[in-house]
Design a protein around this motif. Sequence first.
Motif, PDB file in Angstrom:
ATOM      1  N   ALA A  74       3.043  -8.381   9.711  1.00 18.99           N
ATOM      2  CA  ALA A  74       2.315  -7.128   9.483  1.00 18.99           C
ATOM      3  C   ALA A  74       1.606  -7.176   8.132  1.00 18.99           C
ATOM      4  CB  ALA A  74       3.264  -5.932   9.547  1.00 18.99           C
ATOM      5  N   ALA A  75       2.292  -7.716   7.118  1.00 20.90           N
ATOM      6  CA  ALA A  75       1.688  -7.797   5.780  1.00 20.90           C
ATOM      7  C   ALA A  75       0.477  -8.730   5.794  1.00 20.90           C
ATOM      8  CB  ALA A  75       2.720  -8.275   4.766  1.00 20.90           C
ATOM      9  N   ARG A  76       0.613  -9.867   6.465  1.00 19.16           N
ATOM     10  CA  ARG A  76      -0.515 -10.805   6.553  1.00 19.16           C
ATOM     11  C   ARG A  76      -1.658 -10.213   7.374  1.00 19.16           C
ATOM     12  NH1 ARG A  76      -0.283 -16.400   5.602  1.00 19.16           N
ATOM     13  NH2 ARG A  76       1.662 -17.133   4.674  1.00 19.16           N
ATOM     14  N   THR A  77      -1.324  -9.475   8.428  1.00 21.73           N
ATOM     15  CA  THR A  77      -2.362  -8.862   9.251  1.00 21.73           C
ATOM     16  C   THR A  77      -3.171  -7.866   8.430  1.00 21.73           C
ATOM     17  OG1 THR A  77      -1.026  -9.175  11.235  1.00 21.73           O
ATOM     18  CG2 THR A  77      -2.763  -7.514  11.353  1.00 21.73           C
ATOM     19  N   ALA A  78      -2.480  -7.038   7.657  1.00 20.45           N
ATOM     20  CA  ALA A  78      -3.188  -6.083   6.796  1.00 20.45           C
ATOM     21  C   ALA A  78      -4.020  -6.836   5.752  1.00 20.45           C
ATOM     22  CB  ALA A  78      -2.193  -5.146   6.114  1.00 20.45           C
ATOM     23  N   SER A  80      -5.295  -9.689   5.923  1.00 21.00           N
ATOM     24  CA  SER A  80      -6.410 -10.368   6.574  1.00 21.00           C
ATOM     25  C   SER A  80      -7.625  -9.456   6.754  1.00 21.00           C
ATOM     26  CB  SER A  80      -5.914 -10.875   7.931  1.00 21.00           C
ATOM     27  OG  SER A  80      -6.942 -11.461   8.657  1.00 21.00           O
ATOM     28  N   THR A  81      -7.405  -8.155   6.728  1.00 20.92           N
ATOM     29  CA  THR A  81      -8.528  -7.210   6.865  1.00 20.92           C
ATOM     30  C   THR A  81      -9.096  -6.800   5.510  1.00 20.92           C
ATOM     31  OG1 THR A  81      -7.188  -5.175   6.765  1.00 20.92           O
ATOM     32  CG2 THR A  81      -7.412  -6.229   8.917  1.00 20.92           C
ATOM     33  N   GLY A  82      -8.501  -7.352   4.429  1.00 20.46           N
ATOM     34  CA  GLY A  82      -9.002  -7.013   3.107  1.00 20.46           C
ATOM     35  C   GLY A  82      -8.164  -5.984   2.375  1.00 20.46           C
ATOM     36  N   ALA A  83      -6.947  -5.733   2.839  1.00 18.26           N
ATOM     37  CA  ALA A  83      -6.073  -4.767   2.157  1.00 18.26           C
ATOM     38  C   ALA A  83      -5.776  -5.229   0.737  1.00 18.26           C
ATOM     39  CB  ALA A  83      -4.762  -4.614   2.925  1.00 18.26           C
ATOM     40  N   SER A  84      -5.518  -4.289  -0.137  1.00 17.54           N
ATOM     41  CA  SER A  84      -5.040  -4.610  -1.476  1.00 17.54           C
ATOM     42  C   SER A  84      -3.632  -5.197  -1.356  1.00 17.54           C
ATOM     43  CB  SER A  84      -5.001  -3.343  -2.331  1.00 17.54           C
ATOM     44  OG  SER A  84      -4.132  -2.400  -1.723  1.00 17.54           O
ATOM     45  N   LEU A  85      -3.176  -5.860  -2.427  1.00 14.74           N
ATOM     46  CA  LEU A  85      -1.849  -6.479  -2.393  1.00 14.74           C
ATOM     47  C   LEU A  85      -0.772  -5.432  -2.079  1.00 14.74           C
ATOM     48  CD1 LEU A  85      -0.305  -9.137  -2.833  1.00 14.74           C
ATOM     49  CD2 LEU A  85      -0.298  -8.668  -5.275  1.00 14.74           C
TER      50      LEU A  85
ATOM     51  N   ASN C  86      -8.038   4.988   2.934  1.00  9.22           N
ATOM     52  CA  ASN C  86      -7.022   4.797   3.974  1.00  9.22           C
ATOM     53  C   ASN C  86      -5.622   4.655   3.371  1.00  9.22           C
ATOM     54  OD1 ASN C  86      -7.873   2.215   3.059  1.00  9.22           O
ATOM     55  ND2 ASN C  86      -6.926   1.232   4.842  1.00  9.22           N
ATOM     56  N   GLY C  87      -5.508   4.048   2.211  1.00 12.49           N
ATOM     57  CA  GLY C  87      -4.205   3.939   1.549  1.00 12.49           C
ATOM     58  C   GLY C  87      -3.657   5.317   1.201  1.00 12.49           C
ATOM     59  N   ALA C  88      -4.507   6.186   0.683  1.00 11.05           N
ATOM     60  CA  ALA C  88      -4.057   7.531   0.309  1.00 11.05           C
ATOM     61  C   ALA C  88      -3.685   8.339   1.549  1.00 11.05           C
ATOM     62  CB  ALA C  88      -5.143   8.242  -0.499  1.00 11.05           C
ATOM     63  N   VAL C  89      -4.491   8.234   2.593  1.00 13.18           N
ATOM     64  CA  VAL C  89      -4.172   8.959   3.833  1.00 13.18           C
ATOM     65  C   VAL C  89      -2.869   8.423   4.432  1.00 13.18           C
ATOM     66  CG1 VAL C  89      -4.939   9.423   6.206  1.00 13.18           C
ATOM     67  CG2 VAL C  89      -6.537   9.667   4.299  1.00 13.18           C
ATOM     68  N   ALA C  90      -2.644   7.104   4.323  1.00 15.48           N
ATOM     69  CA  ALA C  90      -1.381   6.535   4.819  1.00 15.48           C
ATOM     70  C   ALA C  90      -0.197   7.130   4.063  1.00 15.48           C
ATOM     71  CB  ALA C  90      -1.389   5.009   4.704  1.00 15.48           C
ATOM     72  N   ALA C  91      -0.323   7.312   2.753  1.00 19.58           N
ATOM     73  CA  ALA C  91       0.760   7.936   1.985  1.00 19.58           C
ATOM     74  C   ALA C  91       1.019   9.351   2.502  1.00 19.58           C
ATOM     75  CB  ALA C  91       0.427   7.948   0.490  1.00 19.58           C
ATOM     76  N   GLY C  92      -0.044  10.066   2.849  1.00 19.60           N
ATOM     77  CA  GLY C  92       0.117  11.397   3.420  1.00 19.60           C
ATOM     78  C   GLY C  92       0.792  11.341   4.790  1.00 19.60           C
TER      79      GLY C  92
ATOM     80  N   ILE D  96      -7.001  -1.233   8.143  1.00 18.61           N
ATOM     81  CA  ILE D  96      -8.412  -0.894   8.359  1.00 18.61           C
ATOM     82  C   ILE D  96      -9.093  -0.923   7.000  1.00 18.61           C
ATOM     83  CG2 ILE D  96     -10.001   0.923   9.097  1.00 18.61           C
ATOM     84  CD1 ILE D  96      -7.955   1.683  11.247  1.00 18.61           C
ATOM     85  N   ASN D  97      -9.724  -2.043   6.723  1.00 18.29           N
ATOM     86  CA  ASN D  97     -10.286  -2.267   5.402  1.00 18.29           C
ATOM     87  C   ASN D  97     -11.625  -2.979   5.531  1.00 18.29           C
ATOM     88  OD1 ASN D  97      -7.946  -1.472   3.580  1.00 18.29           O
ATOM     89  ND2 ASN D  97      -6.925  -2.875   4.984  1.00 18.29           N
ATOM     90  N   ARG D  98     -12.061  -3.553   4.451  1.00 20.43           N
ATOM     91  CA  ARG D  98     -13.380  -4.195   4.380  1.00 20.43           C
ATOM     92  C   ARG D  98     -13.739  -5.006   5.621  1.00 20.43           C
ATOM     93  NH1 ARG D  98     -16.701  -7.542   0.274  1.00 20.43           N
ATOM     94  NH2 ARG D  98     -18.656  -6.943   1.255  1.00 20.43           N
TER      95      ARG D  98
END
Lengths: 257, 257, 257, 257
Positions: A74-78, A80-85, C86-92, D96-98
């Motif tokens: 799940a962490a790698r999948t996120a 892979s989309t450009g998520a922050s660390l 999306n990170g902030a909305v996820a926290a919500g 859901i990112n870049r």
Amino acid sequence: MSDLSWKTSITKIGPNEVRLRGYRVDELMGQISFSQGIYLALMGDLPDDNVSKMIDAILVSSIDHGASPPSALAARTAASTGASLNGAVAAGLLSINRFHGGAIYDCMSILANGIERTVSSGTDMDDIAIQIVGEFKAEKKRIAGLGHRIHSADPRTLKLFSLSGKLDIANAGVNMIRALQSAVAANGKALPINVDGAIAAVLIDLEIPQELANAFFFMARVPGLVAQVYEEQTRERPMRRIHPTDHTYDGPSDRST
Amino acid sequence: MSDLSWKTSITKIGPNEVRLRGYRVDELMGQISFSQGIYLALMGDLPDDNVSKMIDAILVSSIDHGASPPSALAARTAASTGASLNGAVAAGLLSINRFHGGAIYDCMSILANGIERTVSSGTDMDDIAIQIVGEFKAEKKRIAGLGHRIHSADPRTLKLFSLSGKLDIANAGVNMIRALQSAVAANGKALPINVDGAIAAVLIDLEIPQELANAFFFMARVPGLVAQVYEEQTRERPMRRIHPTDHTYDGPSDRST
Amino acid sequence: MSDLSWKTSITKIGPNEVRLRGYRVDELMGQISFSQGIYLALMGDLPDDNVSKMIDAILVSSIDHGASPPSALAARTAASTGASLNGAVAAGLLSINRFHGGAIYDCMSILANGIERTVSSGTDMDDIAIQIVGEFKAEKKRIAGLGHRIHSADPRTLKLFSLSGKLDIANAGVNMIRALQSAVAANGKALPINVDGAIAAVLIDLEIPQELANAFFFMARVPGLVAQVYEEQTRERPMRRIHPTDHTYDGPSDRST
Amino acid sequence: MSDLSWKTSITKIGPNEVRLRGYRVDELMGQISFSQGIYLALMGDLPDDNVSKMIDAILVSSIDHGASPPSALAARTAASTGASLNGAVAAGLLSINRFHGGAIYDCMSILANGIERTVSSGTDMDDIAIQIVGEFKAEKKRIAGLGHRIHSADPRTLKLFSLSGKLDIANAGVNMIRALQSAVAANGKALPINVDGAIAAVLIDLEIPQELANAFFFMARVPGLVAQVYEEQTRERPMRRIHPTDHTYDGPSDRST
């Protein structure tokens, strides 16, 4: 002071002073290990040397278990989309629940129940274990902490138990899970105690509240997830299809300390 | 092997064997500390003793900073609605970004830039610091790592620098941030080096990649968030209004190791 | 096909064709509303016009409830540290649990139980309601769906019930919660049916699975959280202390459609 | 009023009254669609009928795209470990990112830049498009919004553009992306406008702020993630290995409204 005023017993902050559970953090730095700091934050007091070593061993045992666990995927999948660390690690953390890491909690329930029944009934622990195994069999339920899909003798379990013996920590928790394993074996089914079961037993002997069981797993795993995400970010192209099992290891060769 | 086959260099899993960066995890257990395990997972090799002590000090410094930081408040807010422990900690983790913990990353950029300019120009580091401070002033930007809203002399900074000196780790990173502090002071503004700045300097001297800066903060803070969430779950009623600053400490009295 | 092959019944993707539950998405676009699309995705078939209107009303009722709910505060807290949208909305979203939004689920349990007992016993629904209220009183438990800390007559409840009557949707669910309210009132305690209770009743009458109860709340609230986060990002400075209740409204004046 | 007092312009809450952007929510219920409510929450005013239809079409277009997108896989992976519905959806939302959904934002940048250059230079839009395509080619960058790994003519794009024409919404945004597509085609490369590019163009013509681009994608996708998670929870066993592409559709047969 407003009508929303509240109290906390963890950390006291004042100008040029930060105290964790009463100790100046700058005094602790250089004196205690991170594991000791974690224990202090959660339990309110510093652990003695043996407990410190045990906590280190538990946390080291669970840092990483490769790229197949759901939290890593799940962490790698996120990532892979450009998520922050931290966003990617959060996605991994959200994948540590009942069926991944959660066996520690469930096993602690079984062990605590077995110990309580042993003490209150004055019966032998092995007899209580036989009763419990019978009850689970009747309800067709698995005993959390026994069995593993890859390991027939989990090396981490062996080490946790050998250390908990040497460090004088092994007690009713370790005895109880061994009694359960024997009772299952007597039924003709040789199941290894998995690392979750071993950690559960040791956490019982360390008197860690069951509510923190999952935390001991995920505090250890967060650095592993950081390593997984960082590798994904630096080694793979974005938006790749991540196969859950078809990966091979190409890191450092087998070595010894 | 499918066409989705991929490679990883972190952990190798085989029957009855788990190897982290080449080392058997069961061999590491009992021998290395959790901090050393974290370093191994992230950097690929075991740290020497001095580096290990420095990593411990960095992680201990950041375990908790009370109930007011946004990560603690977000985690407690989620917990207050009945979130699971990992769900609440994930909400806290999602609140560790550029403006909370993120100064480490930004400060590392400034320090790396200053060091590079010092080396490539052959100019004195103090002169480069004066240039940088001038540039930030011209653009009306703050220098990350300097200044704190509560502490005028952050005790954690003093300790990190004293340890990094004793352990022979202090190097260009620590020198550069001190040069920047002096250059700012020469402009008539005495700003303390805050703990983010101190960690940034030491991470530079430890050659930790800047991309992991935020992780060093949040790996340390996750146990603190667990403590905050567990206190919320065990001490407060659900759905309370959580005031961000109106709370007082009622934990253990001041004490010393 | 690998041994990991699996099946899904939601969406079929082919070259130049995307079909949701059998319908071409491009055919649906322009023909159905977003609410109808949501219903189709979750329930597998398109709703008729009355059900569509009811779903719209439920979702509109829950888009936002101001800046005090924990989900809004957690989202704003994360945003305040520099989280992505999306990170902030996820926290919500992680702050929508048992005690915030969760009353819909709990109330559906009570209503389903009451309806089942009414049907199976052949007793009058009002008598069953009196029994249930007695049971909850004996166990000192609150009946989810009744009572509100701000509203004595929640206007959203009144509208949901009037619509569910007009649209021929009101049925055993609405009757059951009204019977419970009456039974509580007969005990001398006039409690309003809150919006969670009203939604629970209508979801029962719409035959929505209870497992999706929480989703109907959070699907509606996600856009509200986006609005809260976007306002935080565009109107407030980073790392402010966010007071949970001390805020006033300065948006558009009262108006009518 | 404390010194932490702040203001919000979204929702006003009073006893028995909830007003969203000035309108009583109970008055809106039954009168407006969920899409109109979303627009009102985000933009501050109710949309006219044509805009409402366009927003519905955008949201319907993005509800789900099968089980392969990273957001679906991350959400299912979390669900598979026993995550709560909102926890699993949060894991999806964090994916859901870049590089997944984010092309809408990037494409809006390109379109806004092209429109601005067209207006300020008085040059023909087609010439500006040729310039931009040349610039991207020189920097070896892809133009976000063009190209798709599965669809050569995305049916959702065609429908969005046909609707935006009929509803009198198509304007500079749609013209600009078509000009870019033509300029790319003139270079010998026929790339379809993908659904991200089409949404970007229409959002520009609807004057939706670019900062909300990602939200328009994830507000639509959250219900799809709910459907994916609910299917995982009800149809699959816990802790299965989730193959990212080896799945087949077995839902309702092809059908038409």
